[in-house]
Design an enzyme around this catalytic site. Sequence first.
Site, mmCIF file in Angstrom:
data_model
loop_
_atom_site.group_PDB
_atom_site.id
_atom_site.type_symbol
_atom_site.label_atom_id
_atom_site.label_comp_id
_atom_site.label_asym_id
_atom_site.label_seq_id
_atom_site.Cartn_x
_atom_site.Cartn_y
_atom_site.Cartn_z
ATOM 1 N N GLY A 12 8.544 -15.640 -35.919
ATOM 2 C CA GLY A 12 8.177 -14.547 -37.147
ATOM 3 C C GLY A 12 6.578 -14.100 -37.129
ATOM 4 O O GLY A 12 5.979 -13.782 -38.220
ATOM 5 N N MET A 90 17.262 -11.766 -32.440
ATOM 6 C CA MET A 90 17.723 -12.075 -30.943
ATOM 7 C C MET A 90 19.222 -11.772 -30.711
ATOM 8 O O MET A 90 19.973 -12.368 -29.953
ATOM 9 C CB MET A 90 17.485 -13.302 -30.460
ATOM 10 C CG MET A 90 15.741 -13.513 -30.367
ATOM 11 S SD MET A 90 14.810 -12.090 -29.546
ATOM 12 C CE MET A 90 15.489 -12.333 -27.745
ATOM 13 N N ILE A 92 22.509 -8.761 -30.727
ATOM 14 C CA ILE A 92 22.753 -7.374 -30.568
ATOM 15 C C ILE A 92 23.846 -7.053 -31.913
ATOM 16 O O ILE A 92 24.564 -7.416 -32.228
ATOM 17 C CB ILE A 92 23.558 -7.155 -29.472
ATOM 18 C CG1 ILE A 92 22.931 -7.335 -28.201
ATOM 19 C CG2 ILE A 92 23.864 -5.454 -29.317
ATOM 20 C CD1 ILE A 92 21.526 -6.594 -28.140
ATOM 21 N N HIS A 109 10.073 -3.691 -29.395
ATOM 22 C CA HIS A 109 10.454 -4.225 -27.984
ATOM 23 C C HIS A 109 9.131 -4.399 -27.155
ATOM 24 O O HIS A 109 8.206 -3.465 -27.345
ATOM 25 C CB HIS A 109 11.534 -3.273 -27.419
ATOM 26 C CG HIS A 109 11.918 -3.854 -26.065
ATOM 27 N ND1 HIS A 109 12.869 -4.594 -25.864
ATOM 28 C CD2 HIS A 109 11.669 -3.038 -24.778
ATOM 29 C CE1 HIS A 109 13.054 -4.874 -24.461
ATOM 30 N NE2 HIS A 109 12.536 -4.038 -23.968
#
Length: 201
Positions: A12, A90, A92, A109
């Site tokens: 985090g 993590m 999709i 990203h």
Amino acid sequence: MHKIGVLVSGRGSNLQAIMDRIADGYLPLEIAVVISDKPDAFALERAQKADIKTVAVERKACASKEEFEAKINAALEAEGCELVVLAGFMRILSADFVNKWQHKIINIHPALLPSFPGLHGQKQAVDYGVKFSGCTVHFVDAGTDSGPIILQKVVPVMDDDTEDTLADRILVQEHIAMPEALKLWAEGKLTIEGRKVKVKA
């Protein structure tokens, strides 16, 4: 005050960068909820110390991806979130989830998209031999790291860089880039036209 929900999976550090910039008055935002797919994620501890509501939704505890995403969606809606921020999340997200939150999900990203999408963008950059890499803040669409780009930060790639050393240098820029992008969003300065994100002066 705009309310955001932050999705996390790990330590985090990007969440902390957002929290710090809210605390110092740079970001006119409230983190309404922090949601993690990992109950032991250190990011949840960071949020709890700051008295921010936390929710853990384990994928393996859900019968399907649909149920998993429905629980995340319910937690976001329950807190009145206007934007979803992926800060080291993590997993999709499905096209259904993304479409429900169209142009309301922001991701960071660790590469200069469209180069090196997916996992291990830093390793991909080192292995490929590029001279510059960096990070990209973008709106999320149904593809993998393929949504409209809000802003990018560039770092040089050194000859002796490893995945880890490059990742550390990029992370410094991530902590600058994400709050910058969120400030532009909060101030209503972002408009999406096709693939392009226009920033108002």
